[in-house]
Design a protein around this motif. Structure first.
Motif, PDB file in Angstrom:
ATOM      1  N   PHE A   1      40.876 -27.637 -80.922  1.00  0.00           N
ATOM      2  CA  PHE A   1      40.089 -26.728 -78.694  1.00  0.00           C
ATOM      3  C   PHE A   1      41.854 -27.400 -77.923  1.00  0.00           C
ATOM      4  O   PHE A   1      41.987 -28.477 -78.425  1.00  0.00           O
ATOM      5  N   VAL A   2      41.535 -26.850 -77.264  1.00  0.00           N
ATOM      6  CA  VAL A   2      42.794 -27.269 -75.960  1.00  0.00           C
ATOM      7  C   VAL A   2      41.615 -28.226 -74.709  1.00  0.00           C
ATOM      8  O   VAL A   2      40.977 -27.972 -74.594  1.00  0.00           O
ATOM      9  N   LEU A   3      42.624 -29.403 -75.231  1.00  0.00           N
ATOM     10  CA  LEU A   3      42.402 -30.188 -74.125  1.00  0.00           C
ATOM     11  C   LEU A   3      43.517 -30.702 -73.148  1.00  0.00           C
ATOM     12  O   LEU A   3      45.126 -31.109 -73.227  1.00  0.00           O
ATOM     13  N   HIS A   4      43.350 -30.690 -71.606  1.00  0.00           N
ATOM     14  CA  HIS A   4      44.317 -30.592 -70.268  1.00  0.00           C
ATOM     15  C   HIS A   4      43.144 -31.887 -69.394  1.00  0.00           C
ATOM     16  O   HIS A   4      42.111 -31.929 -69.810  1.00  0.00           O
ATOM     17  N   PHE A   5      44.326 -32.101 -69.372  1.00  0.00           N
ATOM     18  CA  PHE A   5      43.888 -33.986 -68.373  1.00  0.00           C
ATOM     19  C   PHE A   5      44.979 -33.195 -66.952  1.00  0.00           C
ATOM     20  O   PHE A   5      46.045 -32.735 -66.604  1.00  0.00           O
ATOM     21  N   VAL A   6      44.096 -33.022 -65.761  1.00  0.00           N
ATOM     22  CA  VAL A   6      44.513 -32.882 -64.549  1.00  0.00           C
ATOM     23  C   VAL A   6      44.698 -33.805 -63.625  1.00  0.00           C
ATOM     24  O   VAL A   6      43.477 -34.048 -62.957  1.00  0.00           O
ATOM     25  N   PHE A   7      45.484 -33.777 -62.871  1.00  0.00           N
ATOM     26  CA  PHE A   7      45.854 -34.756 -62.002  1.00  0.00           C
ATOM     27  C   PHE A   7      45.972 -34.723 -60.721  1.00  0.00           C
ATOM     28  O   PHE A   7      46.523 -33.822 -60.401  1.00  0.00           O
ATOM     29  N   LEU A   8      44.976 -34.207 -59.616  1.00  0.00           N
ATOM     30  CA  LEU A   8      44.803 -34.652 -58.312  1.00  0.00           C
ATOM     31  C   LEU A   8      45.409 -35.144 -57.511  1.00  0.00           C
ATOM     32  O   LEU A   8      44.909 -36.232 -57.327  1.00  0.00           O
ATOM     33  N   LEU A   9      46.402 -34.741 -56.837  1.00  0.00           N
ATOM     34  CA  LEU A   9      46.587 -35.847 -55.874  1.00  0.00           C
ATOM     35  C   LEU A   9      46.759 -35.168 -54.338  1.00  0.00           C
ATOM     36  O   LEU A   9      46.246 -33.614 -53.972  1.00  0.00           O
ATOM     37  N   GLU A  10      46.519 -36.192 -53.831  1.00  0.00           N
ATOM     38  CA  GLU A  10      45.803 -35.727 -52.548  1.00  0.00           C
ATOM     39  C   GLU A  10      47.054 -36.244 -51.318  1.00  0.00           C
ATOM     40  O   GLU A  10      47.206 -35.245 -50.260  1.00  0.00           O
ATOM     41  N   ARG A  11      47.805 -36.816 -51.436  1.00  0.00           N
ATOM     42  CA  ARG A  11      48.865 -37.599 -49.925  1.00  0.00           C
ATOM     43  C   ARG A  11      50.224 -37.370 -50.904  1.00  0.00           C
ATOM     44  O   ARG A  11      51.171 -37.678 -50.330  1.00  0.00           O
ATOM     45  N   THR A  12      49.948 -37.343 -52.485  1.00  0.00           N
ATOM     46  CA  THR A  12      51.907 -37.154 -53.033  1.00  0.00           C
ATOM     47  C   THR A  12      52.490 -36.048 -53.756  1.00  0.00           C
ATOM     48  O   THR A  12      51.271 -35.439 -54.465  1.00  0.00           O
ATOM     49  N   VAL A  13      53.599 -36.135 -53.307  1.00  0.00           N
ATOM     50  CA  VAL A  13      54.452 -34.602 -53.821  1.00  0.00           C
ATOM     51  C   VAL A  13      53.880 -34.479 -55.843  1.00  0.00           C
ATOM     52  O   VAL A  13      54.628 -35.672 -56.127  1.00  0.00           O
ATOM     53  N   PRO A  14      53.514 -33.685 -56.107  1.00  0.00           N
ATOM     54  CA  PRO A  14      54.139 -33.400 -57.598  1.00  0.00           C
ATOM     55  C   PRO A  14      54.110 -34.135 -58.809  1.00  0.00           C
ATOM     56  O   PRO A  14      55.022 -35.233 -59.341  1.00  0.00           O
ATOM     57  N   ALA A  15      56.190 -33.579 -57.711  1.00  0.00           N
ATOM     58  CA  ALA A  15      57.632 -34.225 -58.623  1.00  0.00           C
ATOM     59  C   ALA A  15      57.943 -35.197 -57.933  1.00  0.00           C
ATOM     60  O   ALA A  15      58.628 -35.754 -58.832  1.00  0.00           O
ATOM     61  N   ASP A  16      56.956 -36.294 -57.003  1.00  0.00           N
ATOM     62  CA  ASP A  16      56.526 -37.973 -56.879  1.00  0.00           C
ATOM     63  C   ASP A  16      56.719 -38.283 -57.763  1.00  0.00           C
ATOM     64  O   ASP A  16      56.974 -40.076 -58.037  1.00  0.00           O
ATOM     65  N   PHE A  17      55.150 -38.007 -57.905  1.00  0.00           N
ATOM     66  CA  PHE A  17      54.450 -38.558 -59.182  1.00  0.00           C
ATOM     67  C   PHE A  17      54.924 -37.995 -60.223  1.00  0.00           C
ATOM     68  O   PHE A  17      54.685 -39.588 -60.687  1.00  0.00           O
ATOM     69  N   ALA A  18      55.253 -37.331 -60.892  1.00  0.00           N
ATOM     70  CA  ALA A  18      56.402 -36.614 -62.365  1.00  0.00           C
ATOM     71  C   ALA A  18      57.490 -38.003 -62.445  1.00  0.00           C
ATOM     72  O   ALA A  18      57.490 -38.863 -63.289  1.00  0.00           O
ATOM     73  N   GLU A  19      58.278 -38.313 -61.137  1.00  0.00           N
ATOM     74  CA  GLU A  19      59.408 -39.476 -61.043  1.00  0.00           C
ATOM     75  C   GLU A  19      58.896 -41.039 -61.217  1.00  0.00           C
ATOM     76  O   GLU A  19      59.856 -41.394 -61.680  1.00  0.00           O
ATOM     77  N   THR A  20      57.615 -40.620 -60.661  1.00  0.00           N
ATOM     78  CA  THR A  20      57.143 -42.268 -60.837  1.00  0.00           C
ATOM     79  C   THR A  20      56.898 -43.060 -61.919  1.00  0.00           C
ATOM     80  O   THR A  20      56.888 -43.107 -62.222  1.00  0.00           O
ATOM     81  N   VAL A  21      56.075 -41.959 -62.994  1.00  0.00           N
ATOM     82  CA  VAL A  21      55.569 -42.236 -63.841  1.00  0.00           C
ATOM     83  C   VAL A  21      56.520 -41.603 -64.786  1.00  0.00           C
ATOM     84  O   VAL A  21      56.417 -43.155 -65.858  1.00  0.00           O
ATOM     85  N   SER A  22      57.908 -41.098 -65.054  1.00  0.00           N
ATOM     86  CA  SER A  22      58.763 -41.142 -66.083  1.00  0.00           C
ATOM     87  C   SER A  22      59.723 -42.210 -65.793  1.00  0.00           C
ATOM     88  O   SER A  22      60.099 -43.015 -66.366  1.00  0.00           O
ATOM     89  N   GLY A  23      59.161 -43.250 -64.717  1.00  0.00           N
ATOM     90  CA  GLY A  23      60.356 -44.620 -64.553  1.00  0.00           C
ATOM     91  C   GLY A  23      59.819 -45.730 -64.986  1.00  0.00           C
ATOM     92  O   GLY A  23      60.187 -46.811 -64.541  1.00  0.00           O
ATOM     93  N   THR A  24      58.115 -45.469 -65.283  1.00  0.00           N
ATOM     94  CA  THR A  24      57.484 -47.211 -65.508  1.00  0.00           C
ATOM     95  C   THR A  24      57.127 -47.397 -67.156  1.00  0.00           C
ATOM     96  O   THR A  24      56.842 -48.268 -67.320  1.00  0.00           O
ATOM     97  N   GLY A  25      58.273 -46.595 -67.660  1.00  0.00           N
ATOM     98  CA  GLY A  25      58.619 -47.453 -69.090  1.00  0.00           C
ATOM     99  C   GLY A  25      57.600 -46.869 -70.483  1.00  0.00           C
ATOM    100  O   GLY A  25      58.239 -47.217 -71.495  1.00  0.00           O
TER     101      GLY A  25
END
Length: 149
Positions: free
Chosen positions: A115-139
């Motif tokens: 079955f398809v299982l998706h996770f969607v992060f709903l952002l209110e104040r953060t640009v998605p690209a900035d969120f992704a960049e922060t996550v990629s830098g967390t190790g």
């Protein structure tokens, strides 16, 4: 808002209420919120390995396997969590296992329906690209040293 669930295929509304996103800032409360909102079984171990296993084996809304999207509202708050990369890695592993339905040896399990299982992060104040960049830098995001499962 926190964790919410909804059917992708039927396009149904998102049932609520959801866990407060602030519950997701510490691993212990995150595990509790997922267990409560998704009605995990009593044997859920409240750790990263158990989260992968229960999401992979989750019967879905109404206890029927079907495509599902899990929404994580106000996800901006999670940017301060030191385990954010690990958390996203765990969600990716659970989705991979659910989508492919592999057995313990990594082979397709003929008895289980994927079955398809998706996770969607709903952002209110953060640009998605900035969120992704922060996550990629967390190790934890693409780090094999923190792979779970």
């Amino acid at each position: 808002m926190g964790v919410r669930r909804g059917e992708c295929a039927a396009g149904a509304g998102w049932p609520g209420p959801a866990a407060r996103c602030r519950e997701l800032l510490e691993p212990a409360s995150l595990f509790g919120a997922f267990a409560r909102e998704l009605s995990f079984p009593g044997y859920f171990g409240h750790n990263w390995y158990a989260l992968v296993d229960c999401l992979d084996d989750w019967p879905g809304p109404g206890h029927v396997k079907r495509d599902v999207a899990l929404l994580i509202g106000e996800a901006d708050v999670l940017l301060g969590a030191d385990f954010l990369g690990l958390f996203i890695s765990v969600l990716c592993q659970a989705a991979w296992k659910a989508n492919l339905q592999l057995d313990a040896d990594g082979l397709p399990d003929g008895e289980r329906v994927p079955f398809v299982l998706h996770f969607v992060f709903l952002l209110e104040r953060t640009v998605p690209a900035d969120f992704a960049e922060t996550v990629s830098g967390t190790g934890g995001w693409m780090s094999s040293s923190r792979t779970i499962g």
